[in-house]
Design a protein around this motif. Structure first.
Motif, PDB file in Angstrom:
ATOM      1  N   GLU A  83       0.755  -1.162   0.147  1.00 12.97           N
ATOM      2  CA  GLU A  83      -0.095  -0.045  -0.054  1.00 12.97           C
ATOM      3  C   GLU A  83       0.882   1.220   0.122  1.00 12.97           C
ATOM      4  N   ILE A  84       0.448   2.091  -0.662  1.00 16.26           N
ATOM      5  CA  ILE A  84       1.182   3.444  -0.906  1.00 16.26           C
ATOM      6  C   ILE A  84       0.020   4.728  -0.364  1.00 16.26           C
ATOM      7  N   THR A  85       0.356   5.479   0.572  1.00 16.69           N
ATOM      8  CA  THR A  85      -0.574   6.432   1.040  1.00 16.69           C
ATOM      9  C   THR A  85       0.028   7.813   0.675  1.00 16.69           C
ATOM     10  N   VAL A  86      -0.783   8.773   0.245  1.00 11.75           N
ATOM     11  CA  VAL A  86      -0.421  10.275  -0.095  1.00 11.75           C
ATOM     12  C   VAL A  86      -1.201  11.118   0.691  1.00 11.75           C
ATOM     13  N   THR A  87      -0.769  12.009   1.373  1.00  3.42           N
ATOM     14  CA  THR A  87      -1.680  12.853   2.259  1.00  3.42           C
ATOM     15  C   THR A  87      -0.944  14.278   1.986  1.00  3.42           C
ATOM     16  N   TRP A  88      -1.812  15.244   1.981  1.00  2.00           N
ATOM     17  CA  TRP A  88      -1.306  16.688   1.751  1.00  2.00           C
ATOM     18  C   TRP A  88      -2.007  17.572   2.992  1.00  2.00           C
ATOM     19  N   LYS A  89      -1.492  18.617   3.249  1.00  3.18           N
ATOM     20  CA  LYS A  89      -1.932  19.489   4.339  1.00  3.18           C
ATOM     21  C   LYS A  89      -1.719  20.777   3.665  1.00  3.18           C
ATOM     22  N   ASP A  90      -2.818  21.660   3.794  1.00  2.00           N
ATOM     23  CA  ASP A  90      -2.706  23.081   3.293  1.00  2.00           C
ATOM     24  C   ASP A  90      -2.599  24.143   4.367  1.00  2.00           C
ATOM     25  N   GLN A  96      -5.967  15.960   3.060  1.00  2.00           N
ATOM     26  CA  GLN A  96      -6.592  14.861   2.491  1.00  2.00           C
ATOM     27  C   GLN A  96      -5.640  13.840   2.109  1.00  2.00           C
ATOM     28  N   SER A  97      -6.153  12.641   2.156  1.00  2.00           N
ATOM     29  CA  SER A  97      -5.292  11.365   1.991  1.00  2.00           C
ATOM     30  C   SER A  97      -5.958  10.211   1.023  1.00  2.00           C
TER      31      SER A  97
END
Length: 104
Positions: A83-90, A96-97
């Motif tokens: 599994e690959i997980t991408v998360t951003w924070k603004d 969002q993930s």
């Protein structure tokens, strides 16, 4: 509002991760054409990608990145099915993930 689309593929020893993130990415310098007022800054500050709960990429961004940014990178050590997980924070504290499995 926002969405992340991920595709991770394995080729030999390298995993290629491609992400498309829906986000307005406002710099805070653009004027609204109707009101003439500046549109408030709203942009992704940090993107983190994890493989098996281990960080493989951290990107620190600013308002200079285009709307709906696309990110592509490679790393070694992945396997099909992982599994690959991408998360951003603004800059407004929103996050969002999304996750995907590496395709072989």
């Amino acid at each position: 509002m926002s969405d992340i689309k991920i595709r991770a593929t394995l080729s030999g020893e390298e995993t290629t991760v491609k992400c498309l993130m829906s986000h307005p990415m406002e710099t805070g310098l653009r004027k609204d054409s109707k009101t003439g007022e500046l549109v408030p800054a709203h942009f992704i500050e940090e993107v983190v990608c994890k493989h098996k709960d281990e960080v493989v990429l951290t990107a620190n961004w600013s308002g200079g990145v285009s709307k709906n940014p696309y990110l592509s990178f490679k790393f070694k050590g992945g396997a099909a099915g992982d599994e690959i997980t991408v998360t951003w924070k603004d800059n407004k504290g929103e996050t969002q993930s999304a996750s995907d499995q590496i395709k072989g």
